[in-house]
Each structure stands twice: as structure tokens, then as C-alpha cells.
Design a protein around this motif. Structure first.
Motif, short mmCIF file in Angstrom:
data_model
loop_
_atom_site.label_atom_id
_atom_site.label_comp_id
_atom_site.label_asym_id
_atom_site.label_seq_id
_atom_site.Cartn_x
_atom_site.Cartn_y
_atom_site.Cartn_z
N LYS A 52 -0.70 -23.67 45.37
CA LYS A 52 -0.61 -24.51 46.55
C LYS A 52 -1.22 -25.89 46.29
CE LYS A 52 -3.88 -24.35 49.24
NZ LYS A 52 -5.08 -24.71 49.99
N ASN A 53 -2.43 -25.91 45.70
CA ASN A 53 -3.10 -27.19 45.39
C ASN A 53 -2.26 -28.05 44.45
OD1 ASN A 53 -5.26 -26.33 46.94
ND2 ASN A 53 -6.48 -25.65 45.18
N ILE A 54 -1.67 -27.40 43.44
CA ILE A 54 -0.85 -28.13 42.46
C ILE A 54 0.44 -28.63 43.10
CG2 ILE A 54 0.45 -27.87 40.31
CD1 ILE A 54 -1.79 -25.86 39.43
N PHE A 55 1.02 -27.82 43.95
CA PHE A 55 2.25 -28.20 44.67
C PHE A 55 2.03 -29.49 45.47
CE2 PHE A 55 4.41 -27.89 48.87
CZ PHE A 55 5.73 -28.02 48.45
N TYR A 56 0.94 -29.54 46.24
CA TYR A 56 0.65 -30.73 47.05
C TYR A 56 0.33 -31.94 46.18
CZ TYR A 56 0.65 -28.14 51.46
OH TYR A 56 1.04 -27.40 52.55
#
Length: 601
Positions: free
Chosen positions: A245-249
Motif C-alpha cells: 500500500k505504501n509503495i503504491f501511493y
């Protein structure tokens, strides 16, 4: 050892001088109701400015001024209601007020939500022209700069709207971890030192690890981590989902890494994070020496991970009544100068502090307040040394807020998380220095040294190890690799070997500890514990060694609020957190204190 714990009374039976005076915020609930109505009206009023910001500099000033007024009054409303509820959480009147205040905050947030997107539609040239045209806008220069600097990372309005709708999905991994860890996970029972069956819980685990009976510690350690091992693949899945999730954003917002995206919120260079890990990693010898000293003090042939929390110095009976605790704190903070101490004294005598536990009162301790109020401190004071340190800690937050609000306009009256723990921990460090120089017995000195070294180990070394692990798991996924349970355990155990050294057995069970740490779901948060503690340690040493010049720089930092970026604010105090120096100064002090402790054991 004498029992220092006080039995709680009903609040009406506590002497008024030990209760905070919230009438300085609202004289009564009717005044609160008046502001509640006013906030509702202002919330409607500001919506009328939607799609108007670009019209003129005058309109922009009206919007930002109204935003401040609305945020300020809403802050007063929520803070009063919540603090009244905290006095006695059983009180249905203030439960209802807090619910209403929470609903108001959501409504206000929605009514203000158009402002930043509309500001981002303005080009830099227009913003500068507006700043020059209208005198009153000058105060918002840094606020606007902070918004505009992130313009390249803001998407189109439609993309932002779609992204906002992913919010509930984005929290699934963290929520699943929370439910599994806090609700569904059941731990076995073990026998305590008296042979009684004790269920292991999140709350009972550390007290069990502090037991003087080694078998109790070992049994608790094994029972806890065996339970986590049986769910290791599920925990690996929730952690992996959160990292993705962190990498996606970060990718969507055009950042080079998840780390860069996270730190950019406070404009903190990634070198601050990397510096912390490298500097601590290059200076582990003092921690290794301390571990060896613990092994010697406990008289063990082998030191294990379950021996890290049991006290190595016998508890000493230091029963410190509240008024005596106040005087100790005032003496400990004397090095900050007369002005600082006088403000502390004024606060203590003006009922800033809610001192004792009463039935229904919120547990723990905090410093709070609003731009329009004096600071308030909630304590649940027991007559212990730890509670004296808690008072000093919360007063550090309170004086930081006091100075910020006295010297900054509302828009900059607060301060970032990166700075929040520095002032509070500086107070603790100065108090510790005073106590170490004034203790009467060798036992007291050993007790204090152990207290401080354990705090240092847990806050600087352990949180840096967490930060290094958090960086490793993000980088692993950013390379296209998977976070399997086995890889996570192997990586985590290797870090424990690196940090704790060769004088301790790194038990296989510790490899699964990552599974129980909620902070790994906080998106690169934990490093701030270590940087904050290190900064405070370095600042306290400057104050002790350099005197007036260091004090003035430090007070300058307290006065700055959020009028500049956190890194720049700390530079005013004489610390450059983009360099290794503040971390090195703190680690040097740790080494010196380990040497002092070795001399006494």
C-alpha cells in the motif's frame, strides 16, 4: 519495598488544588454551546468561497483567515469536551459532548476540503503576486510554500477523488493485523513466581519479563512467541499488504521510494533516516558493552533475550509526594534559566495539572490545550520516581506549546511530530543530570543510571533497529521480491544479532517479534522516537556545557512552532539532523554512562 500506589477517590472528593482548571477555556458548558453554534455558522459560511480562491488576493486572505477562525474554534470545542470526558469517562454528559464535537470536526474538515486543491491550481507566479498585493497574506507565506512544494506530487482533481475512495481499502491490512493481534490471538497461561496460573496478555507480558524468576521470564517469552509463530504466514500477509500500500501511493504520487513519500510530509530529507541507521550501526560497541554488563550484573553464564527486561539494579524505595516531586522538577530544570522556571512555576500554581487518579479518570498522562488556553497536563500521579519524570516530560510539551503560542500566529502555533518529543525528553535528560549529581547513595545512583540506560536502549537503539527493518522490508518489495514469513524472520533475527552483539544468545523465538509490533504499520514513524531522543540528549548536553548561549538557542526553537520546516527549526537550537553529529553526541553520552555504571557494579 513500600507500596507507593494511591487508591483512587471519586472526583468530587479530590482537593480542588489537584484538579486542572478548564474554566480558563470555557467558563461553563453554555459558553461551549455558544461556540458550537458559531462553528456551525462559520462552516456554512466558508463553503460559499468554493471555486472563488483564484478570484483575487483579497478573497484568498478572507478564506485563509476564515479557515483559521473555524479551525481554532473547533479545536477549543473538541479539546474541552474530550478533556471533560477524561476527568471521568463514566460521565454521560461529556460522552455526548465529545460525540458532538467529533461529528463537528468531520463536518468542518469536509467544509475546508476545497481549499488545498484550489490553491494547487494557482501557479507560483500568481501566488507571489497575491502575497505582494495584500499585506495580510504575508503571514501565510510559509503555509503556502509548504503546500506548493508538493504540487508535483498532487494528482488531477479526478484522480485525487478516486484515490480518496481507496481509503477504506488501504487500511484493510492494518485493521486485519489489529483484529488478529488484539482480539483473536489467545496466549497460553504460565505459572508465576508464586506458582499461580497467569494468562499472558499484551498487558501482562512485560511485567512477566521483568520478573526476578528466570523460569517465569523464559516461559512467558516462549509461550508468547510460539503463539505468533503459529500465525506467521497470516502476519506476513498483513505486513506485506501494508508495505505494498505504501509503495503504491508513493509511485502514484511520483516519489522515488515509499521512504521519500513518507518523510516529505514534513519536508525531511531521506538522509536524516539513513544517517540515523548508519550512525547507530557504526556505534554499537557501547550497547554491546552494556549487554555484557547486564550479563555480569545478573550473574548469568548465558544471557538470553528474555533477560533484557528484568531489572539489574534492586528497586529502591523512593516515595516522592507530589509537592516534593514538583520541587525536584523545578531544581532539575533550573539550567534552562529563570524565565523558563518561572513559567513552569506559574503553571504548577495556576492549576494546569490534573494530578491524581480518580475513579473513571482516563489512564496515562498527556499535555494538551489549545491556542486560546494555557497548557493542561493530565497525570495519574503515584508517589514514584517514574511519575516525577512523567511530570517533567509533560511540562516539556507544555512549555513548548506555551512558547509557540505566545510567539507565533495561530497558523504556526503547533509543531510537527518530528519535533514533539524533543522538548519533553530534554526536560527528562536535564532532570536525570540533576539527580545523578545529587544522589546520596551508590544504590540510588545505580538505580538512576539503569533507568536512563534502559530508556536509551529502548528508544534509540531498539527503535533504530525497527527503522532499519522497516526500510529493509520496503526496499525488498520495491525490488520486486516477496515478503515471506521465513524471509522476515531471517532478516529480523540478523538485525538482533547485529545490534545486541556476542554476549547474548539471540534466541530463535525473537525472529518472529516483528509480527507483534504495530508500529510497522505506521509508515516510517518509529525513526522519530530515536531522532527525538538523540536530539534531546544532544541539546541537554549543550545546555549543561554551554549555558546561556545554548539556552537562548533552545528557547528560540521552542518559540518557532511550525513557522519553518522541522529540520530548520532544530537548526535554530544548534542541531543539524541531516548530519551524524547529534546522534554521535547522544551515543557518546550513552557510552560514558555505561562506563560509570561499570565502575559502580
Amino acid at each position: 519495598m513500600e507500596n507507593n500506589l494511591r487508591k483512587p477517590k471519586e472526583r468530587k472528593d479530590v482537593d480542588t488544588k489537584y484538579l486542572w482548571n478548564l474554566e480558563t477555556l470555557y467558563v461553563n458548558d453554555d459558553a461551549w454551546e455558544d461556540d458550537f453554534k458559531k462553528a456551525k455558522e462559520l462552516s456554512k459560511k466558508i463553503k460559499k468561497y468554493k471555486e472563488q480562491i483564484e478570484n483575487s488576493s483579497k478573497t484568498l486572505l478572507e478564506v485563509l483567515t476564515l479557515q483559521d477562525e473555524l479551525s481554532r474554534i473547533t479545536g477549543n470545542i473538541y479539546t474541552y469536551a474530550k478533556m471533560k470526558q477524561d476527568e471521568d469517562t463514566r460521565n454521560s454528559t461529556y460522552q455526548a459532548l465529545t460525540d458532538r464535537a467529533t461529528g463537528l470536526m468531520v463536518e468542518v474538515e469536509e467544509s475546508l476540503s476545497f481549499i488545498v486543491p484550489e490553491l494547487l491550481m494557482l501557479d507560483e507566479e500568481k501566488i507571489n503576486r497575491y502575497l505582494n498585493e495584500t499585506k495580510g497574506l504575508a503571514v501565510y507565506s510559509h503555509y503556502l510554500d509548504n503546500i506548493m512544494r508538493r504540487k508535483n506530487h498532487i494528482l488531477t482533481p479526478r484522480e485525487e477523488a478516486i484515490l480518496a475512495q481507496t481509503g477504506d481499502i488501504a487500511t484493510v491490512s492494518e485493521n486485519t493485523f489489529g483484529m488478529l493481534n488484539n482480539a483473536d490471538l489467545k496466549f497460553p497461561t504460565i505459572k508465576d513466581e508464586n506458582g499461580h496460573e497467569v494468562e499472558i496478555t499484551h498487558g501482562s507480558y512485560i511485567p512477566l519479563m521483568e520478573s526476578k524468576d528466570r523460569k517465569v521470564r523464559q516461559d512467558a517469552f516462549k509461550a508468547l512467541y510460539d503463539t505468533y509463530y503459529s500465525y506467521k504466514n497470516t502476519f506476513a500477509s498483513t505486513l506485506s499488504g501494508n508495505v505494498k500500500k505504501n509503495i503504491f501511493y508513493s509511485k502514484l504520487r511520483n516519489y522515488n521510494s515509499a521512504l521519500e513519500a513518507s518523510l516529505d510530509a514534513n519536508n525531511i530529507p531521506t538522509e536524516v533516516y539513513h544517517n540515523l541507521i548508519k550512525t547507530v550501526g557504526d556505534n554499537l560497541s557501547s550497547l554491546h558493552k552494556y549487554v555484557a554488563l547486564r550479563k555480569k550484573a545478573l550473574g548469568l553464564d548465558e544471557l538470553h533475550m528474555y533477560d533484557l527486561y528484568t531489572p539489574i539494579v534492586k528497586d529502591i524505595d523512593m516515595k516522592i509526594h507530589y509537592e516534593e516531586g514538583e520541587q525536584i522538577v523545578l531544581k532539575g530544570l533550573a539550567k534552562l534559566g529563570d524565565e523558563y522556571v518561572n513559567i513552569v512555576n506559574e503553571g504548577l500554581n495556576s492549576r494546569w495539572v490534573d494530578v491524581y487518579e480518580n475513579r473513571g479518570k482516563r489512564s496515562g498522562a498527556y499535555s494538551w490545550g489549545t491556542y486560546d488556553s494555557n497548557p493542561f497536563i493530565l497525570l495519574n500521579y503515584q508517589d514514584t520516581l517514574d511519575n516525577v519524570f512523567t511530570l517533567a516530560h509533560e511540562l516539556g510539551h507544555s512549555l513548548h506549546s506555551y512558547y509557540s503560542k505566545k510567539n507565533q500566529p495561530y497558523i504556526y502555533g503547533g509543531y510537527s511530530i518530528f519535533l514533539a518529543e524533543v522538548a519533553s525528553t530534554t526536560n527528562e535528560a536535564l532532570l536525570m543530570d540533576y539527580l545523578l549529581k545529587n544522589v546520596k547513595t551508590k544504590e540510588e545512583k545505580l538505580y538512576l543510571l539503569n533507568h536512563y540506560l534502559e530508556q536509551f536502549r529502548g528508544t534509540v537503539y531498539r527503535q533504530t533497529m525497527f527503522a532499519e527493518f522497516e526500510l529493509a522490508i520496503h526496499q525488498h518489495v520495491e525490488k520486486g521480491e516477496s515478503l515471506t514469513a521465513d524471509w522476515l524472520c531471517e532478516t529480523y533475527k540478523a538485525l538482533n544479532v547485529k545490534y545486541y552483539g556476542s554476549d547474548i544468545i539471540i534466541d530463535d523465538d525473537i525472529a518472529i517479534e516483528w509480527a507483534r509490533i504495530p508500529h510497522f504499520y505506521y509508515n516510517f514513524y518509529v525513526f522519530q522516537y530515536a531522532t527525538g531522543f538523540s536530539a534531546a540528549t544532544a541539546l541537554s548536553q549543550k545546555i549543561i556545557d554551554e549555558g546561556e548561549s545554548a539556552i537562548q538557542k533552545y528557547i528560540g526553537y521552542l518559540k518557532s512552532g511550525s513557522s519553518d520546516y522541522p529540520i530548520n527549526v532544530l537548526k535554530k537550537a544548534g542541531l543539524d539532523m541531516t548530519t551524524p553529529e547529534p546522534i554521535e553526541e547522544a551515543l557518546k553520552l550513552f557510552g560514558e554512562l555505561v562506563d560509570k555504571m561499570e565502575e559502580l557494579i
